[in-house]
Write a protein that holds these residues in place. Structure first.
Motif, mmCIF file in Angstrom:
data_model
loop_
_atom_site.group_PDB
_atom_site.id
_atom_site.type_symbol
_atom_site.label_atom_id
_atom_site.label_comp_id
_atom_site.label_asym_id
_atom_site.label_seq_id
_atom_site.Cartn_x
_atom_site.Cartn_y
_atom_site.Cartn_z
ATOM 1 N N SER A 98 -27.118 -7.764 -32.020
ATOM 2 C CA SER A 98 -28.339 -8.416 -31.567
ATOM 3 C C SER A 98 -29.497 -7.461 -31.769
ATOM 4 O O SER A 98 -29.307 -6.266 -31.974
ATOM 5 N N SER A 112 -13.746 -6.907 -33.085
ATOM 6 C CA SER A 112 -14.922 -7.754 -33.210
ATOM 7 C C SER A 112 -16.162 -6.993 -32.794
ATOM 8 O O SER A 112 -16.106 -6.084 -31.978
ATOM 9 N N CYS A 113 -17.268 -7.412 -33.350
ATOM 10 C CA CYS A 113 -18.551 -6.791 -33.043
ATOM 11 C C CYS A 113 -19.593 -7.894 -32.951
ATOM 12 O O CYS A 113 -19.676 -8.756 -33.825
ATOM 13 N N THR A 114 -20.394 -7.849 -31.894
ATOM 14 C CA THR A 114 -21.507 -8.785 -31.740
ATOM 15 C C THR A 114 -22.797 -7.989 -31.816
ATOM 16 O O THR A 114 -22.983 -7.020 -31.069
ATOM 17 N N LYS A 132 -23.181 -16.536 -36.083
ATOM 18 C CA LYS A 132 -22.855 -16.032 -34.750
ATOM 19 C C LYS A 132 -23.194 -14.554 -34.576
ATOM 20 O O LYS A 132 -22.994 -13.997 -33.499
ATOM 21 N N ASN A 133 -23.702 -13.935 -35.626
ATOM 22 C CA ASN A 133 -24.024 -12.497 -35.585
ATOM 23 C C ASN A 133 -22.797 -11.660 -35.220
ATOM 24 O O ASN A 133 -22.873 -10.736 -34.407
ATOM 25 N N THR A 134 -21.682 -11.993 -35.803
ATOM 26 C CA THR A 134 -20.456 -11.258 -35.500
ATOM 27 C C THR A 134 -19.838 -10.652 -36.758
ATOM 28 O O THR A 134 -19.968 -11.181 -37.860
#
Length: 124
Positions: free
Chosen positions: A24, A20-22, A75-77
């Motif tokens: 911003s 997973s990657c978040t 969710k910006n994921t």
């Protein structure tokens, strides 16, 4: 615009993993995104990419049929589901915004900063 990757770990050959990657600091929903990986002593290589809407996905030959990239723009994921893992999948995996999603051999990161990555180790 430094993403945060997670989900790596030690997995047996033949097993599965979900990375997973978040992201911003930039408008995630308008950028194509990609997963890259770098094994020790090797150059970083593109693994998979996805366009902003999520409709178009591309995979490198080494993971085709074993990986699924997906994104959640709310969710910006960004995720990468990998199965049937092989020893050659062992690497540090990074996500990045890219200029456009096409042949993963030629995808180019948009920003200079990379995250810390998440390490995948495959045991035989």
């Amino acid at each position: 615009a430094r993403p945060v990757e997670s989900g790596g770990g030690l997995v047996q050959a033949g097993g599965s993993l979900r990375l997973s990657c978040t992201a911003s600091g930039f408008p995630f929903a308008i950028y194509s995104m990609a997963w890259f990986r770098q094994a020790p002593g090797k150059e970083r290589e593109g693994v998979s990419c996805i366009n902003p809407s999520g409709i178009t996905t591309m995979y490198g030959d080494s993971v085709k049929g074993r990986a699924t990239i997906s994104r959640d723009n709310a969710k910006n994921t960004l995720d990468l589901q990998m199965s049937s893992l092989k020893s050659e999948d062992a690497a540090t995996y990074y996500c990045a915004a890219i200029q456009s999603c096409g042949n993963v051999k030629f995808i180019v990161p948009t920003f200079a900063d990379w995250g810390q990555g998440t390490q995948v180790t495959v045991s035989s």
